[in-house]
Scaffold this motif. Structure first.
Motif, PDB file in Angstrom:
ATOM      1  N   ALA A 452      -9.616  -5.695   5.633  1.00 39.02           N
ATOM      2  CA  ALA A 452      -8.774  -4.852   4.776  1.00 39.02           C
ATOM      3  C   ALA A 452      -7.307  -5.240   4.860  1.00 39.02           C
ATOM      4  O   ALA A 452      -6.450  -4.526   4.335  1.00 39.02           O
ATOM      5  CB  ALA A 452      -8.954  -3.385   5.168  1.00 39.02           C
ATOM      6  N   ASP A 453      -7.013  -6.367   5.534  1.00 37.97           N
ATOM      7  CA  ASP A 453      -5.639  -6.848   5.713  1.00 37.97           C
ATOM      8  C   ASP A 453      -4.757  -5.779   6.381  1.00 37.97           C
ATOM      9  O   ASP A 453      -3.596  -5.603   6.022  1.00 37.97           O
ATOM     10  CB  ASP A 453      -5.035  -7.272   4.368  1.00 37.97           C
ATOM     11  CG  ASP A 453      -3.797  -8.144   4.567  1.00 37.97           C
ATOM     12  OD1 ASP A 453      -3.782  -8.950   5.516  1.00 37.97           O
ATOM     13  OD2 ASP A 453      -2.830  -7.987   3.794  1.00 37.97           O
ATOM     14  N   ALA A 454      -5.356  -5.069   7.354  1.00 41.53           N
ATOM     15  CA  ALA A 454      -4.614  -4.025   8.061  1.00 41.53           C
ATOM     16  C   ALA A 454      -4.307  -4.413   9.504  1.00 41.53           C
ATOM     17  O   ALA A 454      -3.471  -3.770  10.146  1.00 41.53           O
ATOM     18  CB  ALA A 454      -5.410  -2.716   8.032  1.00 41.53           C
ATOM     19  N   GLN A 480      -0.266   0.782   3.398  1.00 36.99           N
ATOM     20  CA  GLN A 480      -0.859   0.794   4.738  1.00 36.99           C
ATOM     21  C   GLN A 480      -1.955   1.847   4.826  1.00 36.99           C
ATOM     22  O   GLN A 480      -3.018   1.608   5.418  1.00 36.99           O
ATOM     23  CB  GLN A 480       0.232   1.054   5.776  1.00 36.99           C
ATOM     24  CG  GLN A 480       1.187  -0.112   5.971  1.00 36.99           C
ATOM     25  CD  GLN A 480       2.354   0.232   6.865  1.00 36.99           C
ATOM     26  OE1 GLN A 480       2.776   1.393   6.945  1.00 36.99           O
ATOM     27  NE2 GLN A 480       2.912  -0.766   7.535  1.00 36.99           N
ATOM     28  N   ARG A 483      -5.055   0.576   3.080  1.00 35.52           N
ATOM     29  CA  ARG A 483      -5.783  -0.448   3.831  1.00 35.52           C
ATOM     30  C   ARG A 483      -6.545   0.150   5.011  1.00 35.52           C
ATOM     31  O   ARG A 483      -7.657  -0.279   5.322  1.00 35.52           O
ATOM     32  CB  ARG A 483      -4.815  -1.534   4.297  1.00 35.52           C
ATOM     33  CG  ARG A 483      -4.430  -2.510   3.179  1.00 35.52           C
ATOM     34  CD  ARG A 483      -3.415  -3.531   3.627  1.00 35.52           C
ATOM     35  NE  ARG A 483      -2.061  -2.988   3.550  1.00 35.52           N
ATOM     36  CZ  ARG A 483      -0.994  -3.618   4.026  1.00 35.52           C
ATOM     37  NH1 ARG A 483      -1.124  -4.782   4.650  1.00 35.52           N
ATOM     38  NH2 ARG A 483       0.205  -3.085   3.901  1.00 35.52           N
ATOM     39  N   THR A 503      -6.320  -0.515  -4.124  1.00 34.92           N
ATOM     40  CA  THR A 503      -5.229  -1.469  -3.843  1.00 34.92           C
ATOM     41  C   THR A 503      -4.031  -1.267  -4.755  1.00 34.92           C
ATOM     42  O   THR A 503      -3.215  -2.170  -4.919  1.00 34.92           O
ATOM     43  CB  THR A 503      -5.748  -2.913  -3.976  1.00 34.92           C
ATOM     44  OG1 THR A 503      -6.302  -3.110  -5.296  1.00 34.92           O
ATOM     45  CG2 THR A 503      -6.822  -3.204  -2.941  1.00 34.92           C
ATOM     46  N   VAL A 506      -0.600  -1.845  -2.945  1.00 33.61           N
ATOM     47  CA  VAL A 506      -0.320  -3.098  -2.226  1.00 33.61           C
ATOM     48  C   VAL A 506       0.167  -4.141  -3.218  1.00 33.61           C
ATOM     49  O   VAL A 506      -0.061  -4.050  -4.419  1.00 33.61           O
ATOM     50  CB  VAL A 506      -1.570  -3.615  -1.476  1.00 33.61           C
ATOM     51  CG1 VAL A 506      -2.065  -2.565  -0.492  1.00 33.61           C
ATOM     52  CG2 VAL A 506      -2.687  -3.992  -2.440  1.00 33.61           C
ATOM     53  N   THR A 510      -1.404  -9.457  -1.319  1.00 32.23           N
ATOM     54  CA  THR A 510      -2.292  -8.727  -0.410  1.00 32.23           C
ATOM     55  C   THR A 510      -3.574  -8.338  -1.116  1.00 32.23           C
ATOM     56  O   THR A 510      -4.670  -8.433  -0.554  1.00 32.23           O
ATOM     57  CB  THR A 510      -1.587  -7.473   0.130  1.00 32.23           C
ATOM     58  OG1 THR A 510      -0.395  -7.846   0.804  1.00 32.23           O
ATOM     59  CG2 THR A 510      -2.486  -6.704   1.081  1.00 32.23           C
ATOM     60  N   ILE A 514      -7.425  -9.302  -0.028  1.00 34.04           N
ATOM     61  CA  ILE A 514      -8.446  -8.276   0.187  1.00 34.04           C
ATOM     62  C   ILE A 514      -9.661  -8.538  -0.687  1.00 34.04           C
ATOM     63  O   ILE A 514     -10.816  -8.415  -0.248  1.00 34.04           O
ATOM     64  CB  ILE A 514      -7.869  -6.872  -0.098  1.00 34.04           C
ATOM     65  CG1 ILE A 514      -6.812  -6.506   0.958  1.00 34.04           C
ATOM     66  CG2 ILE A 514      -8.970  -5.810  -0.119  1.00 34.04           C
ATOM     67  CD1 ILE A 514      -6.074  -5.218   0.663  1.00 34.04           C
TER      68      ILE A 514
END
Length: 581
Positions: A452-454, A480, A483, A503, A506, A510, A514
């Motif tokens: 989740a690119d977190a 944030q 994510r 999304t 974001v 990003t 994802i």
């Protein structure tokens, strides 16, 4: 009294042995209470009147022993009442909380948070007070009144009869009091609920209030409701102010009757001075119940008003029960989803069709993109898959079976939904991700956070995965929070994954990352993606374009671009704004 009977049957009766034991102790203390005035009468007649000085010390010792015995037993039965009242209301509170989790979306749409909180807190506490204090007080005052009358009638029936002449008058005014005060308690309860709602709403929307500099407006709105709550309480107090002085004055006349009539009886040698002292000693056992009658009725009325609200909540039947169908543990959701001529409208407004004759079919592992203007029915459509609502017409099928024939818990356990309104709990970032699977190890939590690119922003927090997230995600940006919510959904490893504008907060880079990661993990998952950015859905196997609840376009990216309709127009506009593909 129906609600009192309901309270007894469901929450007090399991503790009836404790209650009856405590009631027995109340009887003991009441018997001990009547002995005190009798000893005083003995002291007056034997010691002061007949000069039996040797009897004074034993009688005083007996009185002291009785006082300490009564104090000890009183402490015991009060603790018993307090203990089982806490037990009963603990179970009541738990049942209310369980009931909240059984309720569907419609219930929470129709009931304000403040009203629910008022039931869970103030109303439950009113019930606890009734069980812990009012119940034994009613019985104790009844015992005092009954036993004192028995003793007094045995001494002199005429004087006793003279004392109780005020009872019918007290009963008349008490009845009037109950009739007038009951509606005021309901008004107070409603006003308190509204006041709670105003506060809860303002706390939840504090950032909006500050952003628009509307603090003064909100204070005025609160004060308006605050004054209404004050006015309702003053109205109730006015009723009490009208009747309580009368009830207190009537109970106070008992002392005057004893002095006047009892004095005449002593002069005429009808009773002794000691017996007059006994009558005077028993006055509190007559006066207190008469004085307390109004206050106990007050608490009884408050309890009834609260119980009616609680009972109403606990007896609400959810439109979509969680367990109307048995769980089949051998059957797992594969991910076939089909809509057959589905139409839907909300119950409170059947004039507006949210969805109209929607039909489509997906296979496991396919991705469905859903586009459309705000209010076109996108979120409602995916809500029908998890059976948050039921279709008004048509069928929603999962693995060929109508969702109404699935056990709702089993169905939802195989679906992960990332909703538009991201909600995070006031807990660690790791715990928020692991909400879907509390047994997940840290390795798995970090893996889905990377998908989740977190992971990177979590590691950069003060305590990494142990950082406490503020209430509703305070302190985190919108992206944030999205994510973290996505990572939570992926940890569940569902058969069907629903991403509702996940999304939107974001950046494009990003979002692209994802999407690439989702394609890797979504091979065996049926994925629904609601988006406003065409880039979020252009690689989907099936793209649906909704307009006013109807599917107006369907196909993949290439076929929809060839049609030159809404999808192609939005795509070209967004690509033009982005400066290229």
């Amino acid at each position: 009294m129906v609600v009192i009977s309901w309270l007894w049957k469901n929450y007090v009766r399991p503790f009836r042995m404790k209650m009856f034991g405590a009631m027995f102790l109340v009887v003991i203390t009441s018997i001990l209470a009547i002995i005190g005035p009798l000893i005083i009468g003995e002291i007056v007649d034997r010691v002061f009147y007949n000069g039996e000085l040797d009897a004074l010390l034993p009688l005083l010792i007996l009185m002291i022993v009785l006082v300490f015995a009564r104090m000890t037993i009183t402490w015991c039965f009060r603790m018993i009442f307090e203990t089982f009242s806490q037990d009963a209301t603990c179970q009541l509170r738990r049942d209310m909380y369980v009931k909240l989790h059984e309720m569907d979306f419609d219930y929470f749409s129709a009931h304000k948070v403040g009203d629910i909180m008022a039931k869970m807190t103030g109303d439950v506490e009113t019930v606890r007070h009734f069980i812990a204090w009012v119940v034994y007080s009613l019985f104790e005052n009844f015992m005092w009144l009954s036993l004192s009358l028995v003793v007094l009638f045995s001494i002199d029936a005429l004087l006793t009869f003279t004392l109780i002449l005020v009872v019918p008058i007290i009963g008349f005014f008490a009845t009037r009091l109950v009739k007038e005060v009951r509606p005021t308690f309901a008004d107070i309860r409603e006003s308190f609920s509204t006041l709670n709602s105003v506060v809860a709403e303002n706390i939840g929307g504090n950032r909006v209030v500050k952003a628009f500099a509307r603090e003064n407006h909100e204070v005025e709105k609160f004060q308006k409701q605050n004054l209404d709550f004050r006015a309702k309480n003053l109205t109730s107090a006015g009723v009490w102010a009208k009747y309580l002085p009368v009830l207190d004055s009537l109970s106070g006349t008992l002392g005057v009757v004893v002095i006047l009539v009892g004095g005449l009886f002593v002069i005429n040698d009808r009773i002794s001075i000691g017996e007059l002292a006994v009558f005077n000693g028993f006055l509190w056992m007559l006066a207190v119940p008469m004085r307390m009658f109004g206050w106990l009725l007050n608490d009884l009325q408050r309890c009834q008003a609260s119980l009616e609200k609680i009972k109403e909540m606990l007896e609400v039947k959810p439109k979509i029960p969680l367990s109307n169908v048995d769980v089949n543990e051998d059957v797992a959701v594969k991910g076939f989803v089909e809509f057959k001529n589905v139409s839907f409208h909300f119950e409170d407004d059947d004039s507006i069709a949210v969805l109209k004759n929607v039909s489509f079919k997906t296979q496991p592992g396919e991705t469905v993109g859903i586009l459309g203007e705000t209010g076109s029915g996108k979120s409602t459509l995916v809500s029908l898959i998890s059976r948050f609502y039921d279709a008004v017409e048509g069928e929603v099928l999962v693995d060929g079976k109508n969702v109404k024939d699935w056990n709702a818990r089993q169905l939802r356990d195989c679906i992960s939904t990332v909703m538009q309104d991201v909600f995070l709990f006031s807990d660690t970032t790791a715990a928020n991700i692991a909400f879907a699977n509390t047994n997940a190890d840290m390795g798995r939590i970090k893996h889905v956070a990377q998908l989740a690119d977190a992971h990177n922003f979590i590691e950069a927090l003060s305590d990494g995965y142990d950082t406490i997230v503020g209430e509703r995600g305070t302190g985190l940006s919108g992206g944030q929070k999205q994510r973290l919510s996505l990572a939570r959904a992926l940890l569940k490893d569902p058969s069907i994954l629903i991403l509702d504008d996940t999304t939107s907060a974001v950046d494009m880079e990003t979002e692209y990352k994802i999407q690439q990661d989702l394609q890797k993990v979504g091979v065996d998952k049926t994925t629904f993606i609601i988006a406003h950015r065409v880039s979020s859905v252009k690689d989907a196997d099936l793209i649906l374009v909704l307009n006013k609840g109807e599917i107006v376009e369907r196909g993949n990216h290439e076929s929809l671009m060839a049609e030159g309709g809404y999808y192609a127009t939005v795509y070209n506009e967004q690509i033009g704004l982005g400066g290229g593909e």
